[in-house]
Design a protein around this motif. Structure first.
Motif, PDB file in Angstrom:
ATOM      1  N   LYS A   1       0.856  -1.195   0.000  1.00  0.00           N
ATOM      2  CA  LYS A   1       0.000   0.000   0.000  1.00  0.00           C
ATOM      3  C   LYS A   1       0.884   1.234   0.000  1.00  0.00           C
ATOM      4  O   LYS A   1       2.087   1.147   0.217  1.00  0.00           O
ATOM      5  N   ARG A   2       0.240   2.383  -0.175  1.00  0.00           N
ATOM      6  CA  ARG A   2       0.970   3.640  -0.122  1.00  0.00           C
ATOM      7  C   ARG A   2       0.673   4.341   1.208  1.00  0.00           C
ATOM      8  O   ARG A   2      -0.462   4.302   1.692  1.00  0.00           O
ATOM      9  N   VAL A   3       1.712   4.949   1.781  1.00  0.00           N
ATOM     10  CA  VAL A   3       1.533   5.728   3.011  1.00  0.00           C
ATOM     11  C   VAL A   3       0.858   7.042   2.646  1.00  0.00           C
ATOM     12  O   VAL A   3       1.306   7.735   1.731  1.00  0.00           O
ATOM     13  N   THR A   4      -0.222   7.372   3.334  1.00  0.00           N
ATOM     14  CA  THR A   4      -0.881   8.645   3.033  1.00  0.00           C
ATOM     15  C   THR A   4      -0.639   9.670   4.132  1.00  0.00           C
ATOM     16  O   THR A   4      -0.704  10.861   3.888  1.00  0.00           O
ATOM     17  N   ARG A   5      -0.349   9.187   5.354  1.00  0.00           N
ATOM     18  CA  ARG A   5      -0.228  10.126   6.453  1.00  0.00           C
ATOM     19  C   ARG A   5       0.539   9.437   7.571  1.00  0.00           C
ATOM     20  O   ARG A   5       0.445   8.220   7.735  1.00  0.00           O
ATOM     21  N   ILE A   6       1.304  10.220   8.324  1.00  0.00           N
ATOM     22  CA  ILE A   6       1.937   9.695   9.528  1.00  0.00           C
ATOM     23  C   ILE A   6       1.135  10.223  10.712  1.00  0.00           C
ATOM     24  O   ILE A   6       0.975  11.430  10.869  1.00  0.00           O
ATOM     25  N   GLU A   7       0.631   9.314  11.517  1.00  0.00           N
ATOM     26  CA  GLU A   7      -0.127   9.713  12.703  1.00  0.00           C
ATOM     27  C   GLU A   7       0.828  10.353  13.712  1.00  0.00           C
ATOM     28  O   GLU A   7       2.030  10.082  13.692  1.00  0.00           O
ATOM     29  N   PRO A   8       0.302  11.203  14.629  1.00  0.00           N
ATOM     30  CA  PRO A   8       1.174  11.813  15.641  1.00  0.00           C
ATOM     31  C   PRO A   8       1.950  10.766  16.460  1.00  0.00           C
ATOM     32  O   PRO A   8       3.063  11.019  16.901  1.00  0.00           O
ATOM     33  N   ASP A   9       1.387   9.568  16.627  1.00  0.00           N
ATOM     34  CA  ASP A   9       2.093   8.537  17.399  1.00  0.00           C
ATOM     35  C   ASP A   9       3.065   7.729  16.544  1.00  0.00           C
ATOM     36  O   ASP A   9       3.640   6.753  17.019  1.00  0.00           O
ATOM     37  N   GLY A  10       3.240   8.125  15.279  1.00  0.00           N
ATOM     38  CA  GLY A  10       4.212   7.452  14.426  1.00  0.00           C
ATOM     39  C   GLY A  10       3.637   6.338  13.571  1.00  0.00           C
ATOM     40  O   GLY A  10       4.317   5.810  12.701  1.00  0.00           O
ATOM     41  N   ARG A  11       2.391   5.948  13.842  1.00  0.00           N
ATOM     42  CA  ARG A  11       1.812   4.887  13.020  1.00  0.00           C
ATOM     43  C   ARG A  11       1.478   5.427  11.623  1.00  0.00           C
ATOM     44  O   ARG A  11       1.344   6.628  11.420  1.00  0.00           O
TER      45      ARG A  11
END
Lengths: 118, 169
Positions: free
Chosen positions: A66-76
């Motif tokens: 898959k493609r990364v669309t966003r980095i969550e504030p917790d790094g996930r």
């Protein structure tokens, strides 16, 4: 200069994979064979826009691409398919842990589609 | 799902009549190049469409069947009513489970700490309705499904997991 490149090639050759499914169309199609560098994100973590190979959080023996669309504030990582209406991704299983990531970087088959994975 | 490669595999002895032809070189080359694993770029079916309404409709059937059961003393009718109610209650339970297992995500549980409990109670209540002829149990089931519906709505379900109906021009 040659040695790291050769190392990456050998590592990746051991981790060659076949794409199944339509969710990354048109960039990646079912039947594409890719080289995946298992250490590809060791030094530089993936950012939005990067393609990753990662265990399916619902069933870790199964690998997803898959493609990364966003980095969550917790790094996930929030993941999505390039073809959202044909994709099961973070909309269903939530963000994923940024561990055990591979970087698919080269398509070696079929010959007309030979080249870098973007 | 590791892909099979032909490398190193020796054919078992076969009957002479069924002996296959020698593999072409190209096939052997391809087999050597073949990947070892599959990476999935998939859509699981069902395609992310969820709505507790599906459970509610089945549960409403149970409710209505019990109402009619009360008002009708015909033995044949009553027997059919029970059979159909059991079937509908089982479907209700299935649709509740789909919401629970497939729609709700860990973030939703953070937002609604009683989410697991409500889904669990609703599944159990569907079993109760399957067994019982008490209409109050069916009413309680509807209330529990409505609580699932509230959580579905509050987590953006209607926008994310339903497709807008086509509007006539």
């Amino acid at each position: 200069l040659i040695e790291p490149a050769l190392g990456r090639l050998l590592r990746s050759w051991r981790h060659r994979v076949a794409v199944s499914g339509q969710s990354m169309a048109p960039g990646l199609l079912p039947g594409d064979w890719l080289l995946v560098d298992p250490d590809g994100y060791a030094r530089r973590p993936p950012g939005p826009g990067d393609v990753v190979v990662t265990p399916d959080p619902r069933s870790p023996d199964r690998w997803l691409i898959k493609r990364v669309t966003r980095i969550e504030p917790d790094g996930r990582l929030e993941l999505a398919g390039d073809a959202p209406d044909r994709s099961t991704d973070s909309r269903v299983f939530g963000p994923v842990e940024p561990t055990a990531l591979g970087r698919p970087w080269f398509r070696y088959w079929p010959p007309p589609r030979w080249g870098r994975v973007r | 799902m590791p892909l099979q490669t032909h490398r190193g595999s020796r054919r078992p002895p076969r009957d002479a009549r069924t002996e296959p032809k020698e593999e072409p070189v190209f096939d052997r080359l391809l087999a050597a190049l073949a990947p070892r694993r599959v990476v999935h770029a998939h859509c699981d079916l069902p395609c992310g469409i969820y709505d507790p309404e599906q459970a509610r409709i089945e549960a409403e059937s149970c409710y209505k069947i019990l109402e009619k059961y009360e008002d009708n003393s015909d033995q044949h009718f009553r027997t059919r009513a029970i059979a159909i109610k059991e079937e509908r209650a089982e479907l209700t339970k299935h649709h509740i489970d789909v919401m629970w297992h497939d729609y709700f995500k860990p973030e939703h549980v953070e937002k609604f700490p009683d989410l697991h409990d409500v889904c669990w109670q609703a599944s159990k209540q569907a079993s109760k309705v399957k067994q019982s002829l008490d209409i109050a149990e069916a009413k309680k089931l509807l209330e529990l499904i409505d609580r699932i519906d509230e959580m579905w709505k509050a987590t953006g379900g209607p926008e994310k997991t339903r497709k807008a109906a086509a509007v006539a021009a």
